[in-house]
Design a protein around this motif. Structure first.
Motif, PDB file in Angstrom:
ATOM      1  N   MET A 154       0.825  -1.209   0.000  1.00  0.00           N
ATOM      2  CA  MET A 154       0.000   0.000   0.000  1.00  0.00           C
ATOM      3  C   MET A 154       0.863   1.264   0.000  1.00  0.00           C
ATOM      4  O   MET A 154       0.522   2.251  -0.659  1.00  0.00           O
ATOM      5  N   ALA A 155       1.968   1.234   0.737  1.00  0.00           N
ATOM      6  CA  ALA A 155       2.886   2.383   0.725  1.00  0.00           C
ATOM      7  C   ALA A 155       3.483   2.581  -0.666  1.00  0.00           C
ATOM      8  O   ALA A 155       3.589   3.714  -1.155  1.00  0.00           O
ATOM      9  N   TRP A 156       3.886   1.484  -1.298  1.00  0.00           N
ATOM     10  CA  TRP A 156       4.437   1.537  -2.647  1.00  0.00           C
ATOM     11  C   TRP A 156       3.401   2.086  -3.640  1.00  0.00           C
ATOM     12  O   TRP A 156       3.686   2.940  -4.464  1.00  0.00           O
ATOM     13  N   TYR A 157       2.152   1.611  -3.535  1.00  0.00           N
ATOM     14  CA  TYR A 157       1.089   2.082  -4.421  1.00  0.00           C
ATOM     15  C   TYR A 157       0.772   3.557  -4.160  1.00  0.00           C
ATOM     16  O   TYR A 157       0.595   4.334  -5.096  1.00  0.00           O
ATOM     17  N   LEU A 158       0.731   3.942  -2.893  1.00  0.00           N
ATOM     18  CA  LEU A 158       0.466   5.339  -2.547  1.00  0.00           C
ATOM     19  C   LEU A 158       1.565   6.252  -3.090  1.00  0.00           C
ATOM     20  O   LEU A 158       1.280   7.354  -3.571  1.00  0.00           O
ATOM     21  N   LEU A 159       2.810   5.792  -3.033  1.00  0.00           N
ATOM     22  CA  LEU A 159       3.911   6.565  -3.619  1.00  0.00           C
ATOM     23  C   LEU A 159       3.671   6.780  -5.108  1.00  0.00           C
ATOM     24  O   LEU A 159       3.851   7.892  -5.617  1.00  0.00           O
ATOM     25  N   TYR A 160       3.241   5.719  -5.791  1.00  0.00           N
ATOM     26  CA  TYR A 160       2.954   5.819  -7.226  1.00  0.00           C
ATOM     27  C   TYR A 160       1.849   6.837  -7.495  1.00  0.00           C
ATOM     28  O   TYR A 160       1.973   7.689  -8.385  1.00  0.00           O
ATOM     29  N   VAL A 161       0.777   6.773  -6.721  1.00  0.00           N
ATOM     30  CA  VAL A 161      -0.342   7.688  -6.915  1.00  0.00           C
ATOM     31  C   VAL A 161       0.071   9.128  -6.609  1.00  0.00           C
ATOM     32  O   VAL A 161      -0.229  10.054  -7.373  1.00  0.00           O
ATOM     33  N   LEU A 162       0.758   9.325  -5.491  1.00  0.00           N
ATOM     34  CA  LEU A 162       1.188  10.679  -5.117  1.00  0.00           C
ATOM     35  C   LEU A 162       2.183  11.258  -6.115  1.00  0.00           C
ATOM     36  O   LEU A 162       2.107  12.446  -6.448  1.00  0.00           O
ATOM     37  N   MET A 163       3.086  10.418  -6.583  1.00  0.00           N
ATOM     38  CA  MET A 163       4.049  10.907  -7.575  1.00  0.00           C
ATOM     39  C   MET A 163       3.338  11.247  -8.889  1.00  0.00           C
ATOM     40  O   MET A 163       3.700  12.225  -9.550  1.00  0.00           O
ATOM     41  N   SER A 164       2.323  10.482  -9.247  1.00  0.00           N
ATOM     42  CA  SER A 164       1.572  10.777 -10.474  1.00  0.00           C
ATOM     43  C   SER A 164       0.791  12.076 -10.340  1.00  0.00           C
ATOM     44  O   SER A 164       0.619  12.809 -11.318  1.00  0.00           O
ATOM     45  N   ALA A 165       0.325  12.367  -9.133  1.00  0.00           N
ATOM     46  CA  ALA A 165      -0.472  13.577  -8.917  1.00  0.00           C
ATOM     47  C   ALA A 165       0.397  14.814  -8.701  1.00  0.00           C
ATOM     48  O   ALA A 165       0.095  15.885  -9.231  1.00  0.00           O
ATOM     49  N   PHE A 166       1.447  14.668  -7.905  1.00  0.00           N
ATOM     50  CA  PHE A 166       2.210  15.850  -7.500  1.00  0.00           C
ATOM     51  C   PHE A 166       3.641  15.894  -8.023  1.00  0.00           C
ATOM     52  O   PHE A 166       4.288  16.929  -7.930  1.00  0.00           O
ATOM     53  N   GLY A 167       4.149  14.815  -8.539  1.00  0.00           N
ATOM     54  CA  GLY A 167       5.522  14.794  -9.047  1.00  0.00           C
ATOM     55  C   GLY A 167       5.566  14.581 -10.537  1.00  0.00           C
ATOM     56  O   GLY A 167       6.337  13.767 -11.033  1.00  0.00           O
ATOM     57  N   ARG A 168       4.747  15.341 -11.234  1.00  0.00           N
ATOM     58  CA  ARG A 168       4.648  15.152 -12.684  1.00  0.00           C
ATOM     59  C   ARG A 168       5.969  15.406 -13.401  1.00  0.00           C
ATOM     60  O   ARG A 168       6.247  14.769 -14.415  1.00  0.00           O
ATOM     61  N   ASP A 169       6.771  16.308 -12.883  1.00  0.00           N
ATOM     62  CA  ASP A 169       8.062  16.581 -13.526  1.00  0.00           C
ATOM     63  C   ASP A 169       8.965  15.349 -13.470  1.00  0.00           C
ATOM     64  O   ASP A 169       9.610  14.995 -14.457  1.00  0.00           O
ATOM     65  N   ILE A 170       8.986  14.711 -12.302  1.00  0.00           N
ATOM     66  CA  ILE A 170       9.826  13.519 -12.147  1.00  0.00           C
ATOM     67  C   ILE A 170       9.247  12.358 -12.941  1.00  0.00           C
ATOM     68  O   ILE A 170       9.979  11.624 -13.616  1.00  0.00           O
ATOM     69  N   MET A 171       7.947  12.169 -12.854  1.00  0.00           N
ATOM     70  CA  MET A 171       7.313  11.045 -13.545  1.00  0.00           C
ATOM     71  C   MET A 171       7.401  11.189 -15.065  1.00  0.00           C
ATOM     72  O   MET A 171       7.357  10.188 -15.775  1.00  0.00           O
ATOM     73  N   GLY A 172       7.534  12.396 -15.554  1.00  0.00           N
ATOM     74  CA  GLY A 172       7.602  12.628 -16.993  1.00  0.00           C
ATOM     75  C   GLY A 172       8.995  12.520 -17.577  1.00  0.00           C
ATOM     76  O   GLY A 172       9.167  12.662 -18.789  1.00  0.00           O
ATOM     77  N   VAL A 173       9.982  12.254 -16.763  1.00  0.00           N
ATOM     78  CA  VAL A 173      11.353  12.154 -17.273  1.00  0.00           C
ATOM     79  C   VAL A 173      11.476  10.914 -18.160  1.00  0.00           C
ATOM     80  O   VAL A 173      11.135   9.799 -17.759  1.00  0.00           O
ATOM     81  N   ASP A 174      11.963  11.138 -19.390  1.00  0.00           N
ATOM     82  CA  ASP A 174      12.172  10.030 -20.317  1.00  0.00           C
ATOM     83  C   ASP A 174      13.441   9.285 -19.935  1.00  0.00           C
ATOM     84  O   ASP A 174      14.503   9.883 -19.721  1.00  0.00           O
TER      85      ASP A 174
END
Length: 133
Positions: A55-75
């Motif tokens: 659940m912590a791992w999944y929550l990290l994924y969700v939070l990063m998708s919502a608030f860390g778009r710059d990091i998640m968008g790195v190719d």
């Protein structure tokens, strides 16, 4: 071409091998058996930490998708970005947990669970009747 057609559906076997139903007292006695309590403790020792970790791992994924778009968008390679890798790792971790659980269950409680189930199905009715006398 020969075909084998069944004329009637087979009758499913009874849940406990055709024996008489297991008495409620047998279930109560099994629930307080120290082996059953130890079995539940071993199960919970795996399930709760693994569930929390996932659940912590999944929550990290969700939070990063919502608030860390710059990091998640790195190719990373071509059109593969961090978000895609995170998503794929969610599936990998799910299957990994299933494999870990199977190994843990085989080592830590499958034998005891089979013994308890066999005792409940084959010997518990006699014990329950003796306890009620």
């Amino acid at each position: 071409m020969a075909t084998d057609k069944r004329t009637k559906d087979p009758t499913p076997p009874d849940g406990n091998g055709g024996d008489e139903p297991i008495k409620d007292a047998a279930y109560v006695a099994m629930h307080s058996d120290p082996r059953f309590i130890e079995l539940k403790r071993r199960l919970y020792r795996f399930i709760f930490p693994m569930s929390l970790a996932f659940m912590a791992w999944y929550l990290l994924y969700v939070l990063m998708s919502a608030f860390g778009r710059d990091i998640m968008g790195v190719d990373l390679v071509g059109n593969v970005n961090v978000a895609l890798v995170f998503g794929i790792l969610q599936f990998v971790s799910t299957f990994g947990i299933a494999v870990l659980y199977t190994r843990y269950a085989n080592r830590n409680f499958d034998q005891t669970a089979a013994e308890l189930r066999d005792e409940l199905q084959n010997g518990a009715n006699a014990k329950a009747e003796e306890a009620n006398r």
